[in-house]
Design an enzyme around this catalytic site. Sequence first.
Site, PDB file in Angstrom:
ATOM      1  N   HIS A   1       0.818  -1.215   0.000  1.00  0.00           N
ATOM      2  CA  HIS A   1       0.000   0.000   0.000  1.00  0.00           C
ATOM      3  C   HIS A   1       0.853   1.267   0.000  1.00  0.00           C
ATOM      4  O   HIS A   1       0.389   2.328   0.427  1.00  0.00           O
ATOM      5  CB  HIS A   1      -0.975   0.000   1.181  1.00  0.00           C
ATOM      6  N   THR A   2       2.055   1.172  -0.485  1.00  0.00           N
ATOM      7  CA  THR A   2       2.912   2.349  -0.631  1.00  0.00           C
ATOM      8  C   THR A   2       2.789   2.973  -2.011  1.00  0.00           C
ATOM      9  O   THR A   2       3.109   4.153  -2.183  1.00  0.00           O
ATOM     10  CB  THR A   2       4.382   1.983  -0.391  1.00  0.00           C
TER      11      THR A   2
ATOM     12  N   SER B   1      -3.475 -11.575 -10.123  1.00  0.00           N
ATOM     13  CA  SER B   1      -3.979 -12.196 -11.343  1.00  0.00           C
ATOM     14  C   SER B   1      -4.611 -11.163 -12.261  1.00  0.00           C
ATOM     15  O   SER B   1      -4.591 -11.314 -13.492  1.00  0.00           O
ATOM     16  CB  SER B   1      -5.005 -13.284 -10.989  1.00  0.00           C
TER      17      SER B   1
ATOM     18  N   ASP C   1       1.471  -3.418  -9.531  1.00  0.00           N
ATOM     19  CA  ASP C   1       1.250  -4.732 -10.132  1.00  0.00           C
ATOM     20  C   ASP C   1       1.599  -4.751 -11.616  1.00  0.00           C
ATOM     21  O   ASP C   1       2.239  -5.675 -12.115  1.00  0.00           O
ATOM     22  CB  ASP C   1      -0.199  -5.166  -9.934  1.00  0.00           C
TER      23      ASP C   1
END
Length: 362
Positions: free
Chosen positions: A17-18, A110, A155
């Site tokens: 969460h950075t 995913s 991601d």
Amino acid sequence: MTVRYAAPGRINLIGEHTDYNDGVALPIAVPQRTVATFIAGDADTDTVTVYSDHADDAVRIPVHTTPGAVRGWAAYPAGVIWSLRRAGYAVPGGSLALASDVPIGAGLSSSAALECAVLGALSTAAGHTLERLEAARIARRAENDYVGVPTGLLDQLAALYGASATALLIDFRDLTVRPVGFDPYGHAVALLLIDSHARHAHAGGEYAARRAACERAAADLGLTSLREVDDLGALQRVRDPLDARRARHVVTENRRVLDFVAALAEADFAAGGRIWTDSHASMRDDFAITTAHLDLIADTAVDAGALGARMTGGGFGGSVIALVPEARARAIGAAVRAAVVAAGYAEPTISRTFAADGAGPG
């Protein structure tokens, strides 16, 4: 014309969460991949028919789709089609088949693997050449503005920049990606991936709530992001104590990322493991994104001899990663399985994993 393109899932070694706080993180790409196979249709074809090995029915997506038009799993490829066109690139019609061994909801992203695979297949078929950073932004826009999940860029960057035996130090303030050697196996240390089989769903609102708390904390401090906080004492000026706790996780997590990179430079996996365990405690106590199930896995791994363990991914389910002495890997895995089953949870899937290559023609 047939195009195949593959993109991997990712493990975030540290830095949870950075990303949306302009901070730093250290992901790796993993061996599991999503493969998109696109077969172009006739010149007048204006839909993309999408098939998935995880769904029974195909979904027809107009190339002129708009947010809200497609729901469920097909919203992700639909979002890529929309985002690619919004960026000014033509999208051909045709058929798109998706096959993946990236577990859904396991904290391995995913969704980003799917987005980047679809983006690679469609852009290649249309003859577009995208720089990796631009591709990451297009894929993230699909997830943020079409699917409605307010994730950061971690991601997609991990999927696109991944490389064998390499972690990626991503600085989200200036959007730079620096390779960092990551080969624990060369030092008799294994990286265990422990899939709890407790599935998360970021669209459920908890992810968005954490992001909103961070934004409120930064606003209270008169800052554009929490990356600008140098002194934890400054968080006393955050009006809501809960927002201050959320912010404390982000500030200390940024420091842990850099400390872990420094430990890797010295091949000090014992120090790195302790940093992981501290990171898990911060996610549990300050950010409140772990679960009793994940805490049990992480704590049991450490008690059984792991150098360190932490939840990986956005939270509320998913997987735990552990750095373990190779000679103890089997025993640690057995201890985790026994403790988890004794507590009434499903038996976890435990595997050794490693840093793998990023997205490319499949």
